[in-house]
Enzyme design. Sequence first.
Site, PDB file in Angstrom:
ATOM      1  N   CYS A  12      -1.934   9.204   3.790  1.00 34.93           N
ATOM      2  CA  CYS A  12      -2.883  10.485   4.411  1.00 34.93           C
ATOM      3  C   CYS A  12      -3.873  10.966   3.333  1.00 34.93           C
ATOM      4  O   CYS A  12      -4.024  10.485   2.341  1.00 34.93           O
ATOM      5  CB  CYS A  12      -1.718  11.670   4.438  1.00 34.93           C
ATOM      6  SG  CYS A  12      -0.575  11.157   5.740  1.00 34.93           S
TER       7      CYS A  12
ATOM      8  N   GLY B  42      -6.237   8.436   7.360  1.00 34.37           N
ATOM      9  CA  GLY B  42      -5.413   8.530   8.336  1.00 34.37           C
ATOM     10  C   GLY B  42      -6.209   9.005   9.626  1.00 34.37           C
ATOM     11  O   GLY B  42      -7.045   9.839   9.795  1.00 34.37           O
TER      12      GLY B  42
ATOM     13  N   ASN C   4       0.020  14.120   0.699  1.00 32.66           N
ATOM     14  CA  ASN C   4      -0.116  12.717   0.722  1.00 32.66           C
ATOM     15  C   ASN C   4       1.161  11.967   0.004  1.00 32.66           C
ATOM     16  O   ASN C   4       1.249  12.037  -1.370  1.00 32.66           O
ATOM     17  CB  ASN C   4      -1.724  12.274   0.308  1.00 32.66           C
ATOM     18  CG  ASN C   4      -1.636  10.829   0.039  1.00 32.66           C
ATOM     19  OD1 ASN C   4      -1.026  10.066   0.762  1.00 32.66           O
ATOM     20  ND2 ASN C   4      -2.471  10.389  -0.838  1.00 32.66           N
ATOM     21  N   GLY C   5       1.837  11.206   0.721  1.00 36.88           N
ATOM     22  CA  GLY C   5       2.838  10.438   0.036  1.00 36.88           C
ATOM     23  C   GLY C   5       4.114  10.518   0.633  1.00 36.88           C
ATOM     24  O   GLY C   5       4.133  10.585   1.974  1.00 36.88           O
TER      25      GLY C   5
ATOM     26  N   TYR D  18      -6.358  -1.942  -0.742  1.00 38.83           N
ATOM     27  CA  TYR D  18      -6.674  -1.467   0.624  1.00 38.83           C
ATOM     28  C   TYR D  18      -7.109  -0.077   1.093  1.00 38.83           C
ATOM     29  O   TYR D  18      -8.007   0.119   1.521  1.00 38.83           O
ATOM     30  CB  TYR D  18      -5.505  -1.919   1.514  1.00 38.83           C
ATOM     31  CG  TYR D  18      -5.480  -1.731   2.924  1.00 38.83           C
ATOM     32  CD1 TYR D  18      -6.313  -2.671   3.807  1.00 38.83           C
ATOM     33  CD2 TYR D  18      -4.903  -0.496   3.569  1.00 38.83           C
ATOM     34  CE1 TYR D  18      -6.396  -2.521   4.962  1.00 38.83           C
ATOM     35  CE2 TYR D  18      -5.294  -0.229   4.985  1.00 38.83           C
ATOM     36  CZ  TYR D  18      -5.735  -1.119   5.714  1.00 38.83           C
ATOM     37  OH  TYR D  18      -5.875  -0.858   7.160  1.00 38.83           O
TER      38      TYR D  18
ATOM     39  N   SER E 148     -12.014  -4.667   5.216  1.00 37.12           N
ATOM     40  CA  SER E 148     -11.432  -4.725   3.880  1.00 37.12           C
ATOM     41  C   SER E 148     -11.558  -6.056   3.057  1.00 37.12           C
ATOM     42  O   SER E 148     -11.418  -5.797   1.940  1.00 37.12           O
ATOM     43  CB  SER E 148      -9.940  -4.431   3.997  1.00 37.12           C
ATOM     44  OG  SER E 148      -9.338  -5.122   4.684  1.00 37.12           O
TER      45      SER E 148
ATOM     46  N   ASP F 194      -9.050 -12.127   3.144  1.00 35.92           N
ATOM     47  CA  ASP F 194      -8.654 -11.078   3.450  1.00 35.92           C
ATOM     48  C   ASP F 194      -7.885 -10.326   2.516  1.00 35.92           C
ATOM     49  O   ASP F 194      -7.631 -10.921   1.472  1.00 35.92           O
ATOM     50  CB  ASP F 194      -7.491 -11.185   4.979  1.00 35.92           C
ATOM     51  CG  ASP F 194      -7.556 -10.123   5.756  1.00 35.92           C
ATOM     52  OD1 ASP F 194      -8.145  -8.994   5.412  1.00 35.92           O
ATOM     53  OD2 ASP F 194      -6.808 -10.239   6.906  1.00 35.92           O
ATOM     54  N   ASP F 195      -7.584  -8.849   2.669  1.00 37.76           N
ATOM     55  CA  ASP F 195      -6.923  -8.119   1.716  1.00 37.76           C
ATOM     56  C   ASP F 195      -5.377  -8.406   1.212  1.00 37.76           C
ATOM     57  O   ASP F 195      -4.938  -8.253   0.258  1.00 37.76           O
ATOM     58  CB  ASP F 195      -7.146  -6.605   1.663  1.00 37.76           C
ATOM     59  CG  ASP F 195      -6.633  -6.149   3.110  1.00 37.76           C
ATOM     60  OD1 ASP F 195      -5.394  -5.829   3.099  1.00 37.76           O
ATOM     61  OD2 ASP F 195      -7.195  -6.235   3.932  1.00 37.76           O
TER      62      ASP F 195
END
Length: 501
Positions: free
Chosen positions: A32, A58, A133-134, A273, A314, A376-377
């Site tokens: 988030c 998000g 956020n978390g 990411y 990414s 790719d990541d």
Amino acid sequence: MNNFSSTATAARERSLRDIELHGEGDTLREECGVFGIYGHPDAAAITALGLHALQHRGQEAAGIVSFDGHRFHSERRLGLVGDTFSRASVIEGLPGENAVGHVRYSTTGETILRNVQPLFAELNAGGFAIAHNGNLTNGLTLRRELVRQGAMMQSTTDTEVVLHLVAHSKRNRFIERYIEALRAIEGAYALVSLTNKKLIGARDPLGIRPLVLGELDGCPILASETCALDIIGAKYVRDIEPGEVIVFDEKGTEIHKPFPPQPPRPCIFEYIYFARPDSIVGGRSVYEVRKGFGAQLARESHVDVDVVVPVPDSGVPAAIGYSQASGVPFELGIIRNHYVGRTFIQPTQTVRELGVRMKHAPNRAAIEGKRIILIDDSLVRGTTSKKIVRMMRDAGAKEVHFRLASPPIIHPDYYGIDLPDRGGLLAATHSLEEMRDIIGADSLAFLSIDGMYRAVGEPGRDPANPKFSDHCFTGDYPTHLTDQTQVEQPQHQLSLLAEAS
């Protein structure tokens, strides 16, 4: 099986159906994003712009709460920021010089309006809005205790637990109640809160989740990333320190440090990411770190090929770093369609199998007849990787080698990343050769854990004092996991599933 377990099982089944229908099973789900500003006449409009910059964190929902000196105003909607907050009438309905905002990521739970943040409640001290956020690792335990004490929960998010803890506190000053609530919670959090008089920011004691301080026209700003400051022309001031609580009001700035100091453990996935490439996280350019991941990957596992191809978007910085370190040309061998909606339903198996081409299309001119390395990541379930390898072969690639710019993910996350349980992680249940065979590549390699640390400027990982939260790779969780040991629950969601009464 109790009601909660039944609900959790149903949610996991819905998640698997979503993976089958929408092809979303092989990506990390965003966290988030939070934003807050104090004392600016265009607070709501600036908050909306900040949330636009944090949209990558998000895409499920967005919300803003403002305060005009007399009343709080709230607008929370499902969908992207631009779906709601690009309209002048909406911004005009959020008057005031103080505001907080939130963008919410997609979870395996229900998408419902009551979970959209910022959450708001009237307390005996006045209005209180909070954005988070978390993920709290003791959120369910606290929630159940609060309900037993008579609390009436209005959402199914762990964020509401903080609101109730503040409301239940017997301390005299609001900030003392707020800090008492923080002392009760465990896990990862970056909080931005608004009261009648104050804007408050708080970061968990290990600094797992990011939070930065900025300034615009002399007004303080709190945001998840520096890119949210850049979009509004704000000045970056500093990172909020791990365990710090910072308060802004008409008297100025007040700083509290209620936790004993300890070595920070920021989440390494911000670099891999989550953060936008143009953000600065922990004093490091995310873009440069991702290039460093790719360069280190080239040093560790290069094979003789003709072109380096990123899996967009990414994987692009890491592929650039790989190309520069190896001397192999960089080519956009895959073109991403940025206009694919998340709700497209693929009704038949034949169409479903072609679904990946809606998001990614091969650039045949860049790959036909060539030996390629895909960058790719990360690798989660492997479903999308398998489709992309097949796409490259169908487009005429002579050889397809796959490289991941992070170590194998072998443990679930409990701090806000929507990862599958261990059984759903390809690297947790298969050997390297088995994974290579599943995705159909000629070779497969991951960045080493020490290599990941070297790419961010460390000599390697010190097991006695790791500099990052790297539990998805190592199983070394930096906090207590109270809920995991006490209740059966969905193990990786930011939003908690409601328990039937």
